[in-house]
Design a protein around this motif. Structure first.
Motif, PDB file in Angstrom:
ATOM      1  N   ALA A 106      -3.742  -2.650  -1.529  1.00 40.90           N
ATOM      2  CA  ALA A 106      -3.934  -3.137  -0.158  1.00 40.90           C
ATOM      3  C   ALA A 106      -5.293  -2.693   0.372  1.00 40.90           C
ATOM      4  O   ALA A 106      -5.662  -1.517   0.248  1.00 40.90           O
ATOM      5  N   TYR A 107      -6.015  -3.640   0.950  1.00 41.04           N
ATOM      6  CA  TYR A 107      -7.281  -3.344   1.614  1.00 41.04           C
ATOM      7  C   TYR A 107      -7.079  -3.457   3.124  1.00 41.04           C
ATOM      8  O   TYR A 107      -6.597  -4.485   3.617  1.00 41.04           O
ATOM      9  N   GLN A 108      -7.455  -2.414   3.835  1.00 41.12           N
ATOM     10  CA  GLN A 108      -7.475  -2.464   5.295  1.00 41.12           C
ATOM     11  C   GLN A 108      -8.918  -2.243   5.738  1.00 41.12           C
ATOM     12  O   GLN A 108      -9.484  -1.171   5.545  1.00 41.12           O
ATOM     13  N   PHE A 109      -9.505  -3.292   6.312  1.00 38.01           N
ATOM     14  CA  PHE A 109     -10.895  -3.245   6.757  1.00 38.01           C
ATOM     15  C   PHE A 109     -10.940  -2.982   8.261  1.00 38.01           C
ATOM     16  O   PHE A 109     -10.354  -3.745   9.036  1.00 38.01           O
ATOM     17  N   TYR A 110     -11.612  -1.918   8.664  1.00 36.82           N
ATOM     18  CA  TYR A 110     -11.678  -1.529  10.071  1.00 36.82           C
ATOM     19  C   TYR A 110     -13.059  -1.850  10.646  1.00 36.82           C
ATOM     20  O   TYR A 110     -14.076  -1.797   9.941  1.00 36.82           O
ATOM     21  N   TYR A 111     -13.082  -2.131  11.970  1.00 32.24           N
ATOM     22  CA  TYR A 111     -14.295  -2.628  12.611  1.00 32.24           C
ATOM     23  C   TYR A 111     -14.571  -1.927  13.932  1.00 32.24           C
ATOM     24  O   TYR A 111     -13.673  -1.343  14.551  1.00 32.24           O
ATOM     25  N   LYS A 112     -15.807  -2.080  14.360  1.00 35.73           N
ATOM     26  CA  LYS A 112     -16.248  -1.510  15.631  1.00 35.73           C
ATOM     27  C   LYS A 112     -15.923  -2.431  16.793  1.00 35.73           C
ATOM     28  O   LYS A 112     -15.781  -1.977  17.934  1.00 35.73           O
ATOM     29  N   ARG A 126      -3.146   2.055  -3.010  1.00 34.45           N
ATOM     30  CA  ARG A 126      -2.446   1.612  -4.220  1.00 34.45           C
ATOM     31  C   ARG A 126      -1.068   2.249  -4.258  1.00 34.45           C
ATOM     32  O   ARG A 126      -0.883   3.393  -3.838  1.00 34.45           O
ATOM     33  N   GLY A 127      -0.114   1.494  -4.782  1.00 40.71           N
ATOM     34  CA  GLY A 127       1.232   2.030  -4.863  1.00 40.71           C
ATOM     35  C   GLY A 127       2.184   1.089  -5.547  1.00 40.71           C
ATOM     36  O   GLY A 127       1.777   0.137  -6.226  1.00 40.71           O
ATOM     37  N   LYS A 128       3.469   1.363  -5.364  1.00 41.53           N
ATOM     38  CA  LYS A 128       4.533   0.577  -5.983  1.00 41.53           C
ATOM     39  C   LYS A 128       5.557   0.209  -4.921  1.00 41.53           C
ATOM     40  O   LYS A 128       5.845   0.998  -4.021  1.00 41.53           O
ATOM     41  N   LEU A 129       6.110  -1.000  -5.050  1.00 42.13           N
ATOM     42  CA  LEU A 129       7.020  -1.531  -4.041  1.00 42.13           C
ATOM     43  C   LEU A 129       8.265  -2.078  -4.697  1.00 42.13           C
ATOM     44  O   LEU A 129       8.189  -2.759  -5.725  1.00 42.13           O
ATOM     45  N   ARG A 130       9.414  -1.763  -4.121  1.00 42.52           N
ATOM     46  CA  ARG A 130      10.689  -2.291  -4.602  1.00 42.52           C
ATOM     47  C   ARG A 130      11.444  -2.937  -3.447  1.00 42.52           C
ATOM     48  O   ARG A 130      11.719  -2.283  -2.440  1.00 42.52           O
TER      49      ARG A 130
END
Length: 515
Positions: A106-112, A126-130
């Motif tokens: 997952a990418y979370q892009f933060y802004y001003k 990064r991770g795992k999902l069930r």
């Protein structure tokens, strides 16, 4: 009493949960055009053709165009459709990638800024999902468990890198570089499985949004070549410090599938081509001046925390700064089975630019009049449980019969008291088709009301779409919709409530809860 959604209805929600559990209501995972005869879709068609707002509500309830996957297939790449505003405020876009081996990136892009033109930093998770089972709290949703493997941060300027390293070093001393400032465009670990400290907590970071999800498919404009898939993930707590302890009970703005997205979505294409070293930069645009006039309606069946589904229709009279609100509540996530409607009106102040939320405008709303209409046997019975005149005339509630509850200072059963004042936040923008969209403040996650200036929202709800620039005929129109909903109220055979299944213990508990 709440201007935006009247969400102080914890009592009724609790009761509705129990009643839905003991009735014969079928959980609709797939939309069906032959649904409940109380459906707004079927009955609003009887209204005059010039009621554009009611026409839009009718098509909103055309559930035959929407399919809900149970369990959802989330494999693929999903992107934000615009610059999102999270509580704080935080301005963010998202790119989430789910793989067939149950892992995700997952990418979370933060802004001003509130148009997402100036990126500050990016989180890579990064991770795992069930996936687990269908949610027993949020109808139509699916619960999931996740496990994080690694969280990285990449700052996009020297100033942000310096500030971020100093901020994190205070709470994660020795882990982020021993006081040495970070460099821009270089990845640094906030957490991994070998670290003894989770530095992401200093950012109030949590991925609990993955604990609740829903996927919807629809063909835009009845075009079988234009499939749009949307992924709804769990909502974010309105208090940033509470995010890591909060389990979602509603949804955020939807992500769209990068392969099957609305072709008019420019942001979708930009975000899909981005990564942590090339954050998306959305096209700049000017903030629109808020003009609270005309009529506005929901664009979808909306979900609110604590099991509430509704559509909204607002009318603003800018000549005298008065407003009207129609709230159509339902027991299901595609808004086919009405439970009760609320009509309210009051006054609002002139708008003032927000110093806290970029692009926002602050208002003060007052509510001084309200009418309630129970639309099913369950709700009418609930309202009749109350003793005294705390919600209309005692014991007089009937399905499809409206009552004015102004003289009883609101309705205790729905958690609404009159008169009431709320401190609101609005913003306005145009969509790709040139339609005006109106956002108002997100309701507090703890169920309270923004009845003080310091409780004013810092993020927004699902936007309403302007359906008419005039406010003429608004109250008459709302009565017509209520009448349309009531036409077949006596013939609703899809959801009979077996009151005999309520044990004495349950009834006692309900009464104690109501007291």
């Amino acid at each position: 009493m709440s201007f935006s959604t009247f969400i102080g209805v914890h009592v009724s929600l609790f009761l509705i949960i129990i009643i839905n559990g003991i009735g014969e209501c079928t959980l609709l995972h797939y939309a069906d055009s032959r649904s409940n005869p109380l459906s707004l879709e079927k009955n609003v068609g009887r209204l005059p053709k010039d009621f554009q707002c009611h026409h839009m509500l009718k098509h909103l309830h055309n559930g035959a165009r929407i399919t809900v996957q149970m369990p959802p297939n989330i494999e693929g790449h999903w992107v934000s459709t615009s610059c999102e505003v999270r509580p704080g405020p935080e301005f963010i876009t998202r790119l989430y990638k789910f793989y067939n081996n149950h892992t995700f990136k997952a990418y979370q892009f933060y802004y001003k800024d509130n148009h997402c033109t100036t990126p500050t930093y990016t989180l890579v998770i990064r991770g795992k999902l069930r996936l687990r089972q269908a949610s027993w709290i949020i109808r139509g949703g699916t619960e999931a468990d996740y496990q994080l493997h690694r969280i990285q941060i990449i700052c996009h300027s020297e100033l942000v890198a310096k500030e971020m390293s100093q901020r994190l070093n205070r709470s994660c001393r020795g882990v982020v570089g021993g006081g040495v400032s970070w460099e821009p465009n270089v990845s640094f670990d906030l957490w991994n499985e070998d670290m003894g400290c989770d530095c992401s907590r200093a950012l109030n970071f949590a991925m609990h949004e993955l604990q609740l999800m829903r996927v919807e498919k629809q063909y835009l404009h009845h075009n079988l070549d234009h499939l749009v898939e949307e992924l709804f993930l769990g909502d974010i707590h309105t208090e940033p410090a509470q995010r890591m302890y909060y389990r979602p009970s509603s949804y955020q703005a939807a992500l769209q599938n990068a392969k099957n997205h609305d072709h008019t979505c420019i942001a979708c294409r930009i975000i899909y081509r981005s990564d942590e070293h090339h954050p998306p930069i959305l096209p700049p645009k000017a903030d629109l001046t808020i003009g609270l006039h005309g009529q506005w309606v929901s664009q979808r069946c909306e979900v609110r925390p604590e099991v509430l589904f509704l559509t909204r229709h607002f009318v603003f009279h800018d000549k005298n700064n008065t407003w009207e609100g129609n709230y159509y509540h339902y027991s299901d996530p595609i808004c086919k089975h009405p439970t009760f409607t609320i009509y309210a009106k009051g006054r609002y102040s002139r708008g003032v630019h927000s110093n806290k939320v970029m692009g926002g405008t602050e208002f003060v709303f007052k509510v001084n009049h309200m009418r309630v209409t129970p639309m099913d046997v369950a709700t009418a019975s609930l309202l009749n449980v109350f003793n005294g005149n705390e919600c209309g005339q005692e014991g007089s509630w009937q399905v499809g019969v409206e009552q004015d509850v102004t003289h009883t200072n609101g309705c205790v059963a729905l958690g609404i008291r009159l008169p009431h004042t709320e401190y609101e936040l609005f913003r306005m923008e145009k969509d790709a088709r040139g339609r005006y969209l109106l956002y108002n403040g997100q309701r507090p996650s703890d169920g309270s009301s923004p009845d003080r200036p310091e409780k004013r929202a810092t993020s927004f709800q699902t936007p309403l779409c302007q359906c008419s620039s005039t406010s003429q005929g608004s109250e008459r129109g709302s009565h017509e919709i209520d009448r349309a909903l009531r036409i077949n109220s006596g013939s609703d055979t899809n959801c009979h409530i077996h009151w005999g299944t309520l044990s004495v213990l349950t009834m006692v508990y309900l009464l104690l809860f109501l007291s």
